[in-house]
Design a protein around this motif. Structure first.
Motif, PDB file in Angstrom:
ATOM      1  N   VAL A  48       0.845  -1.204   0.000  1.00 47.18           N
ATOM      2  CA  VAL A  48       0.000   0.000   0.000  1.00 47.18           C
ATOM      3  C   VAL A  48       0.878   1.251   0.000  1.00 47.18           C
ATOM      4  CG1 VAL A  48      -1.847   1.225   1.223  1.00 47.18           C
ATOM      5  CG2 VAL A  48      -1.689  -1.267   1.389  1.00 47.18           C
ATOM      6  N   GLU A  49       1.949   1.193   0.787  1.00 49.85           N
ATOM      7  CA  GLU A  49       2.822   2.367   0.908  1.00 49.85           C
ATOM      8  C   GLU A  49       4.250   1.852   1.175  1.00 49.85           C
ATOM      9  OE1 GLU A  49       2.756   5.839   0.744  1.00 49.85           O
ATOM     10  OE2 GLU A  49       4.863   5.497   1.224  1.00 49.85           O
ATOM     11  N   GLN A  50       5.196   2.285   0.333  1.00 45.72           N
ATOM     12  CA  GLN A  50       6.576   1.801   0.453  1.00 45.72           C
ATOM     13  C   GLN A  50       7.240   2.291   1.741  1.00 45.72           C
ATOM     14  OE1 GLN A  50       7.748  -0.036  -2.077  1.00 45.72           O
ATOM     15  NE2 GLN A  50       6.087   0.394  -3.490  1.00 45.72           N
ATOM     16  N   THR A  51       6.948   3.554   2.103  1.00 47.82           N
ATOM     17  CA  THR A  51       7.627   4.140   3.262  1.00 47.82           C
ATOM     18  C   THR A  51       6.992   3.620   4.543  1.00 47.82           C
ATOM     19  OG1 THR A  51       7.884   6.117   1.934  1.00 47.82           O
ATOM     20  CG2 THR A  51       8.359   6.356   4.275  1.00 47.82           C
ATOM     21  N   PRO A  52       7.809   3.030   5.434  1.00 43.70           N
ATOM     22  CA  PRO A  52       7.224   2.508   6.672  1.00 43.70           C
ATOM     23  C   PRO A  52       6.573   3.610   7.502  1.00 43.70           C
ATOM     24  CG  PRO A  52       9.479   1.724   6.368  1.00 43.70           C
ATOM     25  CD  PRO A  52       9.256   2.770   5.332  1.00 43.70           C
ATOM     26  N   LEU A  53       5.412   3.299   8.071  1.00 38.88           N
ATOM     27  CA  LEU A  53       4.744   4.245   8.976  1.00 38.88           C
ATOM     28  C   LEU A  53       5.586   4.367  10.242  1.00 38.88           C
ATOM     29  CD1 LEU A  53       1.084   2.868   8.702  1.00 38.88           C
ATOM     30  CD2 LEU A  53       2.052   4.865   7.529  1.00 38.88           C
ATOM     31  N   ARG A  54       5.707   5.595  10.762  1.00 38.39           N
ATOM     32  CA  ARG A  54       6.443   5.809  12.019  1.00 38.39           C
ATOM     33  C   ARG A  54       5.476   6.090  13.166  1.00 38.39           C
ATOM     34  NH1 ARG A  54      11.415   6.896  12.680  1.00 38.39           N
ATOM     35  NH2 ARG A  54      10.807   5.938  14.627  1.00 38.39           N
ATOM     36  N   GLN A  55       4.241   6.426  12.812  1.00 41.78           N
ATOM     37  CA  GLN A  55       3.200   6.651  13.817  1.00 41.78           C
ATOM     38  C   GLN A  55       1.864   6.283  13.199  1.00 41.78           C
ATOM     39  OE1 GLN A  55       4.385  10.669  14.335  1.00 41.78           O
ATOM     40  NE2 GLN A  55       2.684  11.441  13.116  1.00 41.78           N
ATOM     41  N   PHE A  56       0.883   6.029  14.071  1.00 46.15           N
ATOM     42  CA  PHE A  56      -0.419   5.603  13.567  1.00 46.15           C
ATOM     43  C   PHE A  56      -1.485   6.690  13.719  1.00 46.15           C
ATOM     44  CE2 PHE A  56       1.048   1.094  14.739  1.00 46.15           C
ATOM     45  CZ  PHE A  56       1.413   0.801  13.430  1.00 46.15           C
ATOM     46  N   ASP A  57      -1.098   7.873  14.220  1.00 44.06           N
ATOM     47  CA  ASP A  57      -2.137   8.845  14.553  1.00 44.06           C
ATOM     48  C   ASP A  57      -2.141  10.069  13.637  1.00 44.06           C
ATOM     49  OD1 ASP A  57       0.233   9.819  15.422  1.00 44.06           O
ATOM     50  OD2 ASP A  57      -0.359  10.094  17.515  1.00 44.06           O
ATOM     51  N   ASP A  58      -1.855   9.849  12.344  1.00 42.13           N
ATOM     52  CA  ASP A  58      -2.020  10.980  11.425  1.00 42.13           C
ATOM     53  C   ASP A  58      -2.858  10.520  10.216  1.00 42.13           C
ATOM     54  OD1 ASP A  58      -0.273   9.464   9.944  1.00 42.13           O
ATOM     55  OD2 ASP A  58       1.431  10.816  10.155  1.00 42.13           O
ATOM     56  N   ALA A  59      -3.186  11.461   9.357  1.00 44.21           N
ATOM     57  CA  ALA A  59      -4.113  11.173   8.251  1.00 44.21           C
ATOM     58  C   ALA A  59      -3.505  10.151   7.281  1.00 44.21           C
ATOM     59  CB  ALA A  59      -4.436  12.468   7.513  1.00 44.21           C
ATOM     60  N   GLN A  60      -2.188  10.257   7.056  1.00 42.67           N
ATOM     61  CA  GLN A  60      -1.547   9.337   6.113  1.00 42.67           C
ATOM     62  C   GLN A  60      -1.637   7.895   6.633  1.00 42.67           C
ATOM     63  OE1 GLN A  60       2.095   8.079   5.800  1.00 42.67           O
ATOM     64  NE2 GLN A  60       1.978   7.732   3.596  1.00 42.67           N
ATOM     65  N   ALA A  61      -1.350   7.736   7.943  1.00 36.17           N
ATOM     66  CA  ALA A  61      -1.425   6.399   8.545  1.00 36.17           C
ATOM     67  C   ALA A  61      -2.856   5.872   8.440  1.00 36.17           C
ATOM     68  CB  ALA A  61      -0.980   6.450   9.999  1.00 36.17           C
ATOM     69  N   ALA A  62      -3.825   6.740   8.689  1.00 35.69           N
ATOM     70  CA  ALA A  62      -5.227   6.306   8.653  1.00 35.69           C
ATOM     71  C   ALA A  62      -5.582   5.783   7.267  1.00 35.69           C
ATOM     72  CB  ALA A  62      -6.143   7.455   9.050  1.00 35.69           C
ATOM     73  N   SER A  63      -5.107   6.464   6.210  1.00 38.47           N
ATOM     74  CA  SER A  63      -5.485   6.007   4.868  1.00 38.47           C
ATOM     75  C   SER A  63      -4.767   4.690   4.526  1.00 38.47           C
ATOM     76  CB  SER A  63      -5.254   7.100   3.816  1.00 38.47           C
ATOM     77  OG  SER A  63      -3.946   7.056   3.347  1.00 38.47           O
ATOM     78  N   VAL A  64      -3.523   4.511   5.008  1.00 41.05           N
ATOM     79  CA  VAL A  64      -2.809   3.239   4.755  1.00 41.05           C
ATOM     80  C   VAL A  64      -3.472   2.108   5.546  1.00 41.05           C
ATOM     81  CG1 VAL A  64      -0.604   2.027   5.087  1.00 41.05           C
ATOM     82  CG2 VAL A  64      -0.609   4.374   4.211  1.00 41.05           C
ATOM     83  N   LEU A  65      -3.735   2.379   6.834  1.00 41.75           N
ATOM     84  CA  LEU A  65      -4.290   1.323   7.699  1.00 41.75           C
ATOM     85  C   LEU A  65      -5.678   0.875   7.230  1.00 41.75           C
ATOM     86  CD1 LEU A  65      -3.163   2.624  11.213  1.00 41.75           C
ATOM     87  CD2 LEU A  65      -2.342   0.571  10.052  1.00 41.75           C
ATOM     88  N   ALA A  66      -6.436   1.784   6.640  1.00 44.36           N
ATOM     89  CA  ALA A  66      -7.795   1.446   6.190  1.00 44.36           C
ATOM     90  C   ALA A  66      -7.777   0.289   5.195  1.00 44.36           C
ATOM     91  CB  ALA A  66      -8.444   2.675   5.568  1.00 44.36           C
ATOM     92  N   GLU A  67      -6.673   0.162   4.451  1.00 45.98           N
ATOM     93  CA  GLU A  67      -6.591  -0.880   3.412  1.00 45.98           C
ATOM     94  C   GLU A  67      -5.815  -2.124   3.851  1.00 45.98           C
ATOM     95  OE1 GLU A  67      -5.737   0.102  -0.709  1.00 45.98           O
ATOM     96  OE2 GLU A  67      -5.316   2.127   0.003  1.00 45.98           O
ATOM     97  N   THR A  68      -4.987  -1.978   4.883  1.00 47.50           N
ATOM     98  CA  THR A  68      -3.952  -2.989   5.180  1.00 47.50           C
ATOM     99  C   THR A  68      -4.508  -4.281   5.775  1.00 47.50           C
ATOM    100  OG1 THR A  68      -2.321  -1.259   5.485  1.00 47.50           O
ATOM    101  CG2 THR A  68      -1.825  -3.382   6.515  1.00 47.50           C
ATOM    102  N   GLU A  69      -4.080  -5.405   5.179  1.00 47.61           N
ATOM    103  CA  GLU A  69      -4.424  -6.726   5.742  1.00 47.61           C
ATOM    104  C   GLU A  69      -3.224  -7.298   6.507  1.00 47.61           C
ATOM    105  OE1 GLU A  69      -6.031  -9.511   2.883  1.00 47.61           O
ATOM    106  OE2 GLU A  69      -5.417 -11.237   4.097  1.00 47.61           O
ATOM    107  N   ILE A  70      -2.005  -7.011   5.980  1.00 45.08           N
ATOM    108  CA  ILE A  70      -0.780  -7.555   6.588  1.00 45.08           C
ATOM    109  C   ILE A  70       0.092  -6.372   6.984  1.00 45.08           C
ATOM    110  CG2 ILE A  70       1.286  -8.933   6.158  1.00 45.08           C
ATOM    111  CD1 ILE A  70      -0.377 -10.318   3.884  1.00 45.08           C
ATOM    112  N   LEU A  71       0.421  -6.298   8.263  1.00 43.67           N
ATOM    113  CA  LEU A  71       1.267  -5.204   8.735  1.00 43.67           C
ATOM    114  C   LEU A  71       2.616  -5.790   9.148  1.00 43.67           C
ATOM    115  CD1 LEU A  71       1.266  -2.141   9.364  1.00 43.67           C
ATOM    116  CD2 LEU A  71       0.595  -2.738  11.709  1.00 43.67           C
TER     117      LEU A  71
END
Ligand code: NAD
Length: 350
Positions: A48-71
């Motif tokens: 979904v996103e090449q760059t690893p998330l560093r936090q889960f509490d911003d808009a970018q993380a929310a849009s990635v997490l909404a789709e993610t099956e495997i973290l």
């Protein structure tokens, strides 16, 4: 030649690949995922996103997490808790590319039925190799002969021959904790002419025999061993399990190896034994993690002090990435994970 199956795979829309995202600190996870690993992951999943998330509490993380099956998590990953689960309704697998998940995964993740695996078994390999080397070098008294030779700069033949206690023939090795690492050390010691005994409150005599060692009480292990090596997890119940009384049970000139955690030993009591020269030690982990500059442990001739290097370093880190990818492949094929973490046994683990 292209088979029908691979033709079908080639025309299958990209959307049919399962969605994967990363969450860790790239600075802390260097060498864990090679280019070859990442290329392979891209053939297995839709990243979904090449760059690893560093936090889960911003808009970018929310849009990635909404789709993610495997973290895919790793060192420096933010904690996965109830709030993250709410943002990630499709999440089914958390594959952690490092050791402990205790502080990373909240209990609600397990309660939600999300699969969790870690790479502690891959990290166990270099720790066990380090321990094997430390045991063999300790019995051979390598540090002592190195220092003698360095000081004299001529033959130390008489000193070499006059010490009947030196060497690896039929010495007793006491392993504390039949953990992943403890068990791997048992396997690595098997080809040597050594007697291996173990202590672990969760492993009985029959299981010990199955592993090929005799299980004994901790006091007996301390008394009988020429080398004691610690492989228990850091738990409230293991804090200072090796205290002044237990150190005093060790015979003169025995060696204690700690690659587990500093809190397992009463360090002041150990320092006393080492400063007096009665015991020897190989110490990879301490409290605090970085010792003060005036600690005697840096300079004592009977101490080999290393800066927490027993676990995966350099090329060894690739083993962690390879394990995680193999787990993801198993998951995608509907097979059981080989390194699943269960909430029931988490309290006993490192
Ligand atoms: N130096 C390093 O770089 C490095 C790297 C990895 C792990 N470690 C440390 O090595 C140790 C072992 O790690 P692991 O992944 O093999 O552990 P693990 O999670 O496999 O250990 C769990 C097992 O420890 C045993 N155990 C639990 N309580 C015990 C007790 N009171 N006494 C003895 N044994 C007990 C049980 O058999 C349990 O199943 C941990 O302390 C870990 O933090 C250090």
């Amino acid at each position: 030649l292209t088979t029908t199956a691979s033709k079908e795979a080639a025309v299958r829309p990209q959307a049919s690949l399962r969605k994967l995202a990363f969450a860790f600190s790239p600075a802390h996870t260097q060498n864990v995922f090679t280019k070859a690993h990442l290329d392979h992951l891209h053939t297995l999943c839709d990243v979904v996103e090449q760059t690893p998330l560093r936090q889960f509490d911003d808009a970018q993380a929310a849009s990635v997490l909404a789709e993610t099956e495997i973290l895919v998590t790793g060192w420096g990953s933010p904690r996965v808790d109830r709030k993250v689960l709410e943002l990630a309704p499709r999440l089914r697998l958390i594959a952690h590319s490092a050791g402990t998940v205790k502080s990373l995964i909240a209990p609600e993740v397990f309660e939600a039925g999300i699969l969790v695996c870690n790479a502690a078994s891959a990290n166990a390999v270099p720790v066990a190799e380090f321990t094997l080397a430390a045991i063999l070098f300790s019995n051979k008294q390598v540090l002592r002969y190195r220092d003698m030779y360095r000081q004299k700069r001529e033959s130390v033949k008489w000193e070499r021959l006059s010490n009947p206690a030196v060497g690896n023939w039929r010495k007793t090795i006491g392993l504390v904790g039949m953990s992943r690492i403890g068990r791997r050390v048992v396997e690595l010691l098997a080809p040597h002419d050594l007697c291996v005994i173990g202590y672990d409150p969760y492993v009985n005599a029959d299981e010990g025999r199955h592993l090929g060692i005799e299980m004994v009480e901790l006091d007996d292990l301390m008394r009988q061993s020429d080398v004691v090596s610690l492989h228990a997890p850091a738990l409230e119940s293991t804090r200072h399990m090796i205290d002044a009384r237990r150190l005093a049970l060790m015979h003169d000139d025995a060696t204690i190896i700690n690659t587990a955690r500093g809190m397992l030993i009463d360090q002041q009591a150990l320092e006393k034994e080492l400063v007096s020269g009665r015991l020897n030690a190989v110490i990879d982990v301490t409290v605090p993690e970085n010792l003060p500059a005036d600690s005697p442990l840096y300079d004592l001739p009977n101490v080999l002090l290393t800066p927490h290097i027993a676990g995966a370093l350099g090329v060894e880190r690739e083993r962690l990435g390879a394990l995680v990818i193999a787990e993801i492949e198993r998951y995608l094929r509907g097979l059981p994970l080989a390194h699943a973490i269960s909430a029931d046994t988490l309290h006993l683990q490192a």
